[in-house]
Design an enzyme around this catalytic site. Sequence first.
Site, mmCIF file in Angstrom:
data_model
loop_
_atom_site.group_PDB
_atom_site.id
_atom_site.type_symbol
_atom_site.label_atom_id
_atom_site.label_comp_id
_atom_site.label_asym_id
_atom_site.label_seq_id
_atom_site.Cartn_x
_atom_site.Cartn_y
_atom_site.Cartn_z
ATOM 1 N N HIS A 169 0.850 -1.193 0.000
ATOM 2 C CA HIS A 169 0.000 0.000 0.000
ATOM 3 C C HIS A 169 0.883 1.240 0.000
ATOM 4 O O HIS A 169 1.318 1.721 1.049
ATOM 5 C CB HIS A 169 -0.912 -0.013 1.234
ATOM 6 N N HIS A 217 1.251 4.968 -2.426
ATOM 7 C CA HIS A 217 0.731 5.776 -3.529
ATOM 8 C C HIS A 217 1.864 6.481 -4.269
ATOM 9 O O HIS A 217 2.709 7.129 -3.647
ATOM 10 C CB HIS A 217 -0.254 6.819 -3.004
ATOM 11 N N ASP A 235 1.768 9.155 -6.160
ATOM 12 C CA ASP A 235 1.740 10.612 -6.034
ATOM 13 C C ASP A 235 1.957 11.081 -4.600
ATOM 14 O O ASP A 235 2.000 12.287 -4.344
ATOM 15 C CB ASP A 235 0.436 11.191 -6.590
ATOM 16 N N GLY A 280 -9.486 7.813 -2.305
ATOM 17 C CA GLY A 280 -10.169 9.080 -2.088
ATOM 18 C C GLY A 280 -10.984 9.062 -0.812
ATOM 19 O O GLY A 280 -10.882 8.142 0.002
ATOM 20 N N HIS A 289 -9.858 0.573 -0.289
ATOM 21 C CA HIS A 289 -9.668 1.395 0.906
ATOM 22 C C HIS A 289 -10.939 1.306 1.754
ATOM 23 O O HIS A 289 -12.017 1.706 1.314
ATOM 24 C CB HIS A 289 -9.462 2.859 0.513
ATOM 25 N N GLU A 326 -10.924 3.061 7.358
ATOM 26 C CA GLU A 326 -9.998 4.128 7.747
ATOM 27 C C GLU A 326 -10.819 5.307 8.260
ATOM 28 O O GLU A 326 -10.894 5.548 9.458
ATOM 29 C CB GLU A 326 -9.122 4.532 6.562
ATOM 30 N N ASP A 347 2.048 3.961 2.812
ATOM 31 C CA ASP A 347 0.941 4.769 2.300
ATOM 32 C C ASP A 347 1.447 5.897 1.403
ATOM 33 O O ASP A 347 1.279 5.845 0.192
ATOM 34 C CB ASP A 347 0.090 5.317 3.444
#
Length: 359
Positions: free
Chosen positions: A20, A22, A24, A181, A208, A211, A298
């Site tokens: 996991h 990202h 970006d 998102g 996701h 959370e 993350d």
Amino acid sequence: MSSTRIDTDLVRNLPKAVLHDHLDGGLRPATVVELAREVGHTLPTTDPDELAAWYYEAANSGDLVRYIATFEHTLAVMQTREGLLRTAEEYVLDLAADGVVYAEVRYAPELNTNGGLTMREVVETVQEGLAAGMAKAAAAGTPVRVGTLLCGMRMFDRVQEAAELAVAYRDAGVVGFDIAGAEDGFPPADHLAAFELLRRESVPFTIHAGEAHGLPSIHQALQVCGAQRIGHGVRITEDIPDLAAGKLGRLASWVRDRRIALEMCPTSNLQTGCATSIAEHPITALKDLGFRVTLNTDNRLVSGTTMTREMSLLVEQAGWTVEDLRTVTVNAVKSAFIPFDERKALIEEVVLPGYAAAL
């Protein structure tokens, strides 16, 4: 329990697997500064060290929506072919330098189309950059296998299109799918058609969940949409009223007994208010209860972290041993979205020998 003395150098040299992370959220600060200058984007500061500090401070809001808002500046420099090639290649090299031997990088192609690229062009460009990074890492003697998870943004309307791209590129580096998102208010079942497509086409996916929203989100991701893994999942503890006693509710039992991997991200969870401290983060209790927990970063830039740092924090503040680190690494590889024979070889030929050398 291991008597091995664990320091940062030992942890840095251990083989690691991250499921996991990202794209970006993991750019080098200096790269953001240079690319922003090229595209004319204004940053909070043009000093790389100050920018890294700004990201970390902005992310420590305790609010997932504000945490996500920090991506404005990284995404601004990822709208061109050149920007995507560079960030993807550096992504791989940074993981290799951190001892990562397997990674799944995720990103939403729709967020990289503001400069005129199509979603297909984005996917192909990122894959080209990742391949270049893997080739350089292998040549340097630090090979790392990186698979791609394409994301759909759950609050927008291009999730189906992203899922179709995951199907189209599953033999070209894409290993799975996710929705990302804002979780609260945007349930997984809003995109059930996309998940049904992925199931029909035998493309694995994670979601996701658990959370910013609790058990209903996890339940829907698993029992309605059919996710094979859960992104974060930290709030599964709401179905375990007494963690110390280990009495599980039905959903928690389902997750543990069916070996559904939880992609847990301790530092990120602290920043978004899902946990209060590393010492009390549920990853330790869930590990001890036999859940298939995995350890992840993350967003390395936004959270100011690395896999070495995440492991070291658990050692220092939660009493983890080398055996614990080995467990979550093996868990991650077992749950990777790559063929069984590749997972088996990675565990037997890379992960276990690497940990044996440290014990």
